[in-house]
Design a protein around this motif. Structure first.
Motif, short mmCIF file in Angstrom:
data_model
loop_
_atom_site.label_atom_id
_atom_site.label_comp_id
_atom_site.label_asym_id
_atom_site.label_seq_id
_atom_site.Cartn_x
_atom_site.Cartn_y
_atom_site.Cartn_z
N GLU A 161 0.81 -1.22 0.00
CA GLU A 161 0.00 0.00 0.00
C GLU A 161 0.84 1.27 0.00
O GLU A 161 0.53 2.24 -0.70
N ALA A 162 1.89 1.31 0.78
CA ALA A 162 2.71 2.52 0.86
C ALA A 162 3.36 2.85 -0.48
O ALA A 162 3.33 4.01 -0.94
N GLN A 163 3.91 1.84 -1.13
CA GLN A 163 4.56 2.07 -2.42
C GLN A 163 3.53 2.46 -3.48
O GLN A 163 3.80 3.28 -4.35
N ALA A 164 2.34 1.88 -3.42
CA ALA A 164 1.29 2.24 -4.37
C ALA A 164 0.86 3.69 -4.19
O ALA A 164 0.64 4.42 -5.17
N MET A 165 0.75 4.11 -2.95
CA MET A 165 0.40 5.51 -2.69
C MET A 165 1.48 6.44 -3.23
O MET A 165 1.18 7.45 -3.89
N LEU A 166 2.73 6.12 -2.96
CA LEU A 166 3.83 6.96 -3.43
C LEU A 166 3.94 6.95 -4.94
O LEU A 166 4.21 8.00 -5.56
#
Length: 295
Positions: free
Chosen positions: A108-113
């Motif tokens: 999720e964090a990488q997708a948001m970034l």
């Protein structure tokens, strides 16, 4: 118009867009961010928005460099929106363009970034040091920003999330879809038109065309959600119904929704006829493609 000629134009245009995105989406971004961005935007999708940009630019004899940059920028915005929309905090989907969604693949964090980075990159692509006049850069940025923000895509998504399980009438549903999907498709047409010299009459006609196909696209999406399976769609079928979201099928019924999509296609054709432009063949055929597609 020979269908083969149109297909050749589509293939050539898609190759140009893909080649440019390959260059402009950096694999070298730190900590795997570039890999995630490229996963989200390269090598998949219908690329309808870039095709609309390029078709409109050709209809007004627009500047090719500016049009190609606009086509890639709008696709980057579209890809970022899908990455964010698919996340658990929003639509919580696991399949997109026939492969795992970005957050499933990279977290999720990488997708948001990656979504954030693609949004910023879109405006970077629109503002090169040379090749596109500053005034045109500013106009393209404004069109894209307005279509992406609170009065466009983001606002439509907010309404969508707030409408789960709630009855909407047709006017409310139309407003939601106009913002969430339609405005960015309309902006794609206008960004292409902005790359050339266009009369006020032609600009308004192209705006009307974009509004009609923008809504038609979402009506057809609602139809396909209940008539096709996930393998054909490349995304999870029946998701709207399972999530208790209002759609054109739930509000109007399937046959009425199909009739409405055809009505919107006819409105698009009439808008092109009123534009006074000499050659709108690609735009006309793209309107047909929006309504006749099966995914």
């Amino acid at each position: 118009m020979d269908a083969g000629v149109f297909d050749h134009w589509v293939k050539r245009s898609l190759l140009d867009v893909e080649s440019a995105l390959e260059v402009w989406v950096p694999e070298s971004a730190p900590a795997g961010l570039g890999e995630a961005m490229r996963y989200a935007v390269l090598g998949a999708g219908k690329r309808l928005r870039p095709l609309l940009v390029l078709a409109a630019a050709e209809a007004v004899n627009g500047q090719r460099e500016a049009a190609l940059r606009a086509a890639c920028a709008v696709e980057l915005i579209h890809a970022y929106s899908l990455a964010h929309d698919d996340m658990p905090c929003m639509d919580n989907d696991v399949l997109r363009r026939g492969k795992p969604t970005l957050h499933v693949k990279y977290g999720e964090a990488q997708a948001m970034l990656a979504g954030d980075a693609m949004q910023a990159l879109a405006f970077d692509v629109l503002t090169p040091d040379t090749g596109v006049a500053p005034a045109l850069q500013a106009r393209l940025c404004r069109l894209l920003a307005r279509a992406s923000g609170y009065d466009g895509m983001a606002g439509g998504q907010a309404i969508d999330l707030a409408s789960v399980g709630k009855p909407l009438d047709e006017a409310q549903l139309r407003d939601m879809h106009r913002r969430k999907t339609g405005v960015l498709l309309q902006a794609s047409v206008l960004m292409g038109a902005a790359c050339g010299d266009v009369s006020d009459v032609a600009w308004q006609s192209l705006s009307d065309y974009g509004a009609a196909i923008g809504l038609a696209f979402q009506v057809v999406d609602d139809i396909l959600d209940v008539t096709q399976d996930s393998e054909v769609l490349g995304k999870t079928a029946g998701k709207d119904q399972d999530s208790n979201k209002p759609t054109y099928v739930s509000v109007l019924g399937l046959e009425a929704a199909r009739a409405y999509a055809l009505q919107l296609r006819d409105q698009a054709h009439k808008a092109l006829a009123a534009s006074g432009l000499a050659d709108t063949a690609w735009l006309s055929l793209l309107a047909d493609k929006v309504v006749e597609r099966d995914n």
